[in-house]
Design a protein around this motif. Structure first.
Motif, PDB file in Angstrom:
ATOM      1  N   VAL A  27       0.858  -1.187   0.000  1.00 22.82           N
ATOM      2  CA  VAL A  27       0.000   0.000   0.000  1.00 22.82           C
ATOM      3  C   VAL A  27       0.893   1.235   0.000  1.00 22.82           C
ATOM      4  O   VAL A  27       1.732   1.392   0.895  1.00 22.82           O
ATOM      5  N   THR A  28       0.705   2.101  -0.989  1.00 21.86           N
ATOM      6  CA  THR A  28       1.554   3.287  -1.117  1.00 21.86           C
ATOM      7  C   THR A  28       0.769   4.594  -1.104  1.00 21.86           C
ATOM      8  O   THR A  28       1.369   5.659  -1.150  1.00 21.86           O
ATOM      9  N   ASN A  29      -0.548   4.520  -1.031  1.00 15.38           N
ATOM     10  CA  ASN A  29      -1.379   5.718  -0.964  1.00 15.38           C
ATOM     11  C   ASN A  29      -2.785   5.321  -0.529  1.00 15.38           C
ATOM     12  O   ASN A  29      -3.080   4.134  -0.330  1.00 15.38           O
ATOM     13  N   ALA A  30      -3.653   6.313  -0.372  1.00 18.95           N
ATOM     14  CA  ALA A  30      -5.005   6.067   0.125  1.00 18.95           C
ATOM     15  C   ALA A  30      -5.811   5.180  -0.823  1.00 18.95           C
ATOM     16  O   ALA A  30      -6.637   4.372  -0.378  1.00 18.95           O
ATOM     17  N   ASP A  31      -5.583   5.314  -2.129  1.00 17.47           N
ATOM     18  CA  ASP A  31      -6.320   4.495  -3.084  1.00 17.47           C
ATOM     19  C   ASP A  31      -6.000   3.017  -2.909  1.00 17.47           C
ATOM     20  O   ASP A  31      -6.904   2.173  -2.860  1.00 17.47           O
ATOM     21  N   TYR A  32      -4.714   2.716  -2.813  1.00 20.76           N
ATOM     22  CA  TYR A  32      -4.359   1.307  -2.648  1.00 20.76           C
ATOM     23  C   TYR A  32      -4.719   0.784  -1.263  1.00 20.76           C
ATOM     24  O   TYR A  32      -4.870  -0.430  -1.072  1.00 20.76           O
ATOM     25  N   ALA A  33      -4.870   1.665  -0.277  1.00 24.29           N
ATOM     26  CA  ALA A  33      -5.385   1.237   1.029  1.00 24.29           C
ATOM     27  C   ALA A  33      -6.821   0.746   0.883  1.00 24.29           C
ATOM     28  O   ALA A  33      -7.217  -0.235   1.520  1.00 24.29           O
ATOM     29  N   MET A  34      -7.611   1.417   0.053  1.00 23.78           N
ATOM     30  CA  MET A  34      -8.971   0.942  -0.231  1.00 23.78           C
ATOM     31  C   MET A  34      -8.929  -0.432  -0.885  1.00 23.78           C
ATOM     32  O   MET A  34      -9.697  -1.328  -0.539  1.00 23.78           O
ATOM     33  N   GLY A  35      -8.036  -0.566  -1.861  1.00 23.17           N
ATOM     34  CA  GLY A  35      -7.902  -1.855  -2.517  1.00 23.17           C
ATOM     35  C   GLY A  35      -7.492  -2.944  -1.553  1.00 23.17           C
ATOM     36  O   GLY A  35      -8.037  -4.056  -1.576  1.00 23.17           O
ATOM     37  N   ALA A  36      -6.522  -2.637  -0.686  1.00 21.64           N
ATOM     38  CA  ALA A  36      -6.030  -3.635   0.265  1.00 21.64           C
ATOM     39  C   ALA A  36      -7.109  -4.065   1.248  1.00 21.64           C
ATOM     40  O   ALA A  36      -7.115  -5.210   1.708  1.00 21.64           O
ATOM     41  N   ALA A  50      -2.769 -18.286   7.369  1.00 21.90           N
ATOM     42  CA  ALA A  50      -1.573 -17.498   7.068  1.00 21.90           C
ATOM     43  C   ALA A  50      -1.783 -16.048   7.496  1.00 21.90           C
ATOM     44  O   ALA A  50      -2.913 -15.550   7.542  1.00 21.90           O
ATOM     45  N   ASP A  51      -0.696 -15.373   7.828  1.00 22.12           N
ATOM     46  CA  ASP A  51      -0.763 -13.944   8.120  1.00 22.12           C
ATOM     47  C   ASP A  51      -1.161 -13.178   6.862  1.00 22.12           C
ATOM     48  O   ASP A  51      -0.864 -13.594   5.733  1.00 22.12           O
ATOM     49  N   ILE A  52      -1.810 -12.042   7.066  1.00 22.52           N
ATOM     50  CA  ILE A  52      -2.040 -11.082   5.990  1.00 22.52           C
ATOM     51  C   ILE A  52      -1.165  -9.880   6.314  1.00 22.52           C
ATOM     52  O   ILE A  52      -1.395  -9.178   7.298  1.00 22.52           O
ATOM     53  N   VAL A  53      -0.124  -9.672   5.514  1.00 19.68           N
ATOM     54  CA  VAL A  53       0.875  -8.634   5.763  1.00 19.68           C
ATOM     55  C   VAL A  53       0.664  -7.484   4.781  1.00 19.68           C
ATOM     56  O   VAL A  53       0.550  -7.713   3.572  1.00 19.68           O
ATOM     57  N   VAL A  54       0.626  -6.283   5.314  1.00 16.05           N
ATOM     58  CA  VAL A  54       0.497  -5.089   4.485  1.00 16.05           C
ATOM     59  C   VAL A  54       1.785  -4.280   4.613  1.00 16.05           C
ATOM     60  O   VAL A  54       2.057  -3.672   5.653  1.00 16.05           O
ATOM     61  N   LEU A  55       2.606  -4.309   3.568  1.00 18.73           N
ATOM     62  CA  LEU A  55       3.752  -3.410   3.489  1.00 18.73           C
ATOM     63  C   LEU A  55       3.215  -2.033   3.095  1.00 18.73           C
ATOM     64  O   LEU A  55       2.413  -1.930   2.164  1.00 18.73           O
ATOM     65  N   HIS A  56       3.624  -0.995   3.798  1.00 19.49           N
ATOM     66  CA  HIS A  56       3.120   0.330   3.447  1.00 19.49           C
ATOM     67  C   HIS A  56       4.234   1.361   3.575  1.00 19.49           C
ATOM     68  O   HIS A  56       5.112   1.259   4.431  1.00 19.49           O
ATOM     69  N   THR A  57       4.193   2.349   2.696  1.00 20.50           N
ATOM     70  CA  THR A  57       5.176   3.423   2.726  1.00 20.50           C
ATOM     71  C   THR A  57       4.739   4.482   3.733  1.00 20.50           C
ATOM     72  O   THR A  57       3.589   4.514   4.178  1.00 20.50           O
ATOM     73  N   ALA A  58       5.668   5.359   4.081  1.00 19.03           N
ATOM     74  CA  ALA A  58       5.416   6.337   5.140  1.00 19.03           C
ATOM     75  C   ALA A  58       4.352   7.351   4.761  1.00 19.03           C
ATOM     76  O   ALA A  58       3.748   7.984   5.633  1.00 19.03           O
ATOM     77  N   GLY A  59       4.097   7.505   3.475  1.00 19.91           N
ATOM     78  CA  GLY A  59       3.129   8.493   3.035  1.00 19.91           C
ATOM     79  C   GLY A  59       1.676   8.094   3.250  1.00 19.91           C
ATOM     80  O   GLY A  59       0.780   8.910   3.043  1.00 19.91           O
ATOM     81  N   LEU A  75       0.836  -4.916   9.864  1.00 18.17           N
ATOM     82  CA  LEU A  75       1.324  -3.742   9.144  1.00 18.17           C
ATOM     83  C   LEU A  75       2.832  -3.604   9.311  1.00 18.17           C
ATOM     84  O   LEU A  75       3.353  -3.687  10.421  1.00 18.17           O
ATOM     85  N   ILE A  76       3.529  -3.390   8.189  1.00 16.49           N
ATOM     86  CA  ILE A  76       4.972  -3.201   8.206  1.00 16.49           C
ATOM     87  C   ILE A  76       5.302  -1.987   7.342  1.00 16.49           C
ATOM     88  O   ILE A  76       5.089  -1.999   6.125  1.00 16.49           O
ATOM     89  N   GLU A  77       5.807  -0.933   7.973  1.00 24.32           N
ATOM     90  CA  GLU A  77       6.208   0.247   7.209  1.00 24.32           C
ATOM     91  C   GLU A  77       7.531  -0.039   6.504  1.00 24.32           C
ATOM     92  O   GLU A  77       8.452  -0.615   7.101  1.00 24.32           O
ATOM     93  N   VAL A  78       7.619   0.354   5.239  1.00 24.03           N
ATOM     94  CA  VAL A  78       8.829   0.107   4.452  1.00 24.03           C
ATOM     95  C   VAL A  78       9.335   1.406   3.841  1.00 24.03           C
ATOM     96  O   VAL A  78       8.552   2.277   3.476  1.00 24.03           O
ATOM     97  N   GLU A  79      10.633   1.513   3.752  1.00 30.37           N
ATOM     98  CA  GLU A  79      11.257   2.634   3.047  1.00 30.37           C
ATOM     99  C   GLU A  79      11.426   2.261   1.573  1.00 30.37           C
ATOM    100  O   GLU A  79      11.456   1.084   1.205  1.00 30.37           O
ATOM    101  N   HIS A  80      11.557   3.278   0.738  1.00 32.87           N
ATOM    102  CA  HIS A  80      11.925   3.007  -0.645  1.00 32.87           C
ATOM    103  C   HIS A  80      13.325   2.392  -0.674  1.00 32.87           C
ATOM    104  O   HIS A  80      14.139   2.603   0.228  1.00 32.87           O
ATOM    105  N   LEU A  81      13.595   1.636  -1.707  1.00 29.39           N
ATOM    106  CA  LEU A  81      14.901   0.998  -1.823  1.00 29.39           C
ATOM    107  C   LEU A  81      15.997   2.053  -1.997  1.00 29.39           C
ATOM    108  O   LEU A  81      15.753   3.122  -2.564  1.00 29.39           O
TER     109      LEU A  81
END
Length: 288
Positions: A27-36, A50-59, A75-81
């Protein structure tokens, strides 16, 4: 060579794992949060452990993530590579879409190509034996736990217009084995001088895993099959439905009327109300 602790940088998990297997989305924005949210509800309905893991960016705002936390997603916050300036410039939205335009459908305005590479942080999730990545613009329509028995790297072909595309993978659904060694190798191969990944993570993964194992198309049924190849569509077989290109939460998008039954289905999962029995749905030729 990077040490293990260094290779786990860029991840900030909110909770601990509860299983050795995980369905993972990004999830990288509000739109994809709706999708997720629709995706997570669909996965939970299958009875998986199984776990349901949501990688999400800080934004992504906490308020947009709250419904996912309420569903017990991890929920796991991730930085850009850590990529070079040149790489980032080549793969920025305007530059990438100019160099490699989408000609079969329309990507929505909130699509940010560089975000896609955050998928690769899945290989840092070494607390899991196996992960099944599913794009946030997808629904799981029946239990697919058997995917955890597939080898790395497994993905379905990118078939939505013709069978000629069977040689190309679609990275909206794939099976992977987290490994810090693999992640380090990916970083080394990803950002090389003047490299250009035409379809971002998808093109990279196809190159990194040239002998990828093919999943049935029903494990990543692309929505355009509904009107482009209707003979392939069978609700009794479709396990994961992927809304590639235009998204079902967009109002009045160019393909909306052609895809109306699929859009209505997504909204039922998103709200969690009046979800139909998939076996009762009409296939495209009968629905036309």
């Amino acid at each position: 060579m990077m040490l293990g602790s260094e290779m786990l940088q860029g991840l900030r998990p909110h909770t601990r794992p509860r299983s050795g297997q995980a369905f993972v989305t990004l999830v990288t924005n509000a739109d994809y949060a709706m999708g997720a949210l629709a995706l997570a509800r669909s996965i939970a309905r299958t009875g998986t452990r199984a776990d349901i893991v949501v990688l999400h960016t800080a934004g992504v705002r906490e308020s947009d993530l709250a419904p996912l936390a309420a569903l017990d997603c991890r929920l796991i916050e991730v930085e850009h590579l850590p990529l070079s300036d040149g790489f980032n410039e080549r793969h920025a939205g305007g530059n990438l879409h100019a160099a490699a335009p989408f000609t079969k459908g329309r990507k929505p305005s909130f699509h940010t190509p560089l975000d896609n590479f955050c998928k690769l942080r899945l290989w840092q999730l070494i607390e899991y034996d196996t992960c099944v990545f599913i794009d946030a613009d997808a629904l799981v329509l029946r239990n697919v736990d058997r995917l955890f028995d597939y080898p790395e790297f497994s993905a379905a072909p990118n078939v939505y217009e013709s069978l000629a595309d069977f040689h190309r993978l679609n990275s909206g659904v794939f099976v992977a084995k987290p490994s810090l060694a693999t992640f380090q190798d990916m970083l080394r191969q990803l950002d090389r001088p003047d490299v250009f990944w035409r379809r971002t993570d998808q093109t990279f993964l196809e190159a990194f895993f040239p002998d990828w194992h093919g999943l049935p198309i029903f494990m990543n049924m692309l929505q355009y099959v509904w009107f482009s190849m209707p003979a392939l569509w069978n609700w009794n077989s479709v396990s994961i439905l992927h809304y590639q290109y235009e998204k079902p939460w967009e109002e009045n998008h160019p393909k909306a009327e052609q895809l109306r039954p699929l859009i209505d289905l997504w909204h039922s999962f998103h709200t969690g109300q009046d979800v139909p029995d998939i076996a009762t749905l009409a296939n495209p030729r009968a629905a036309a």
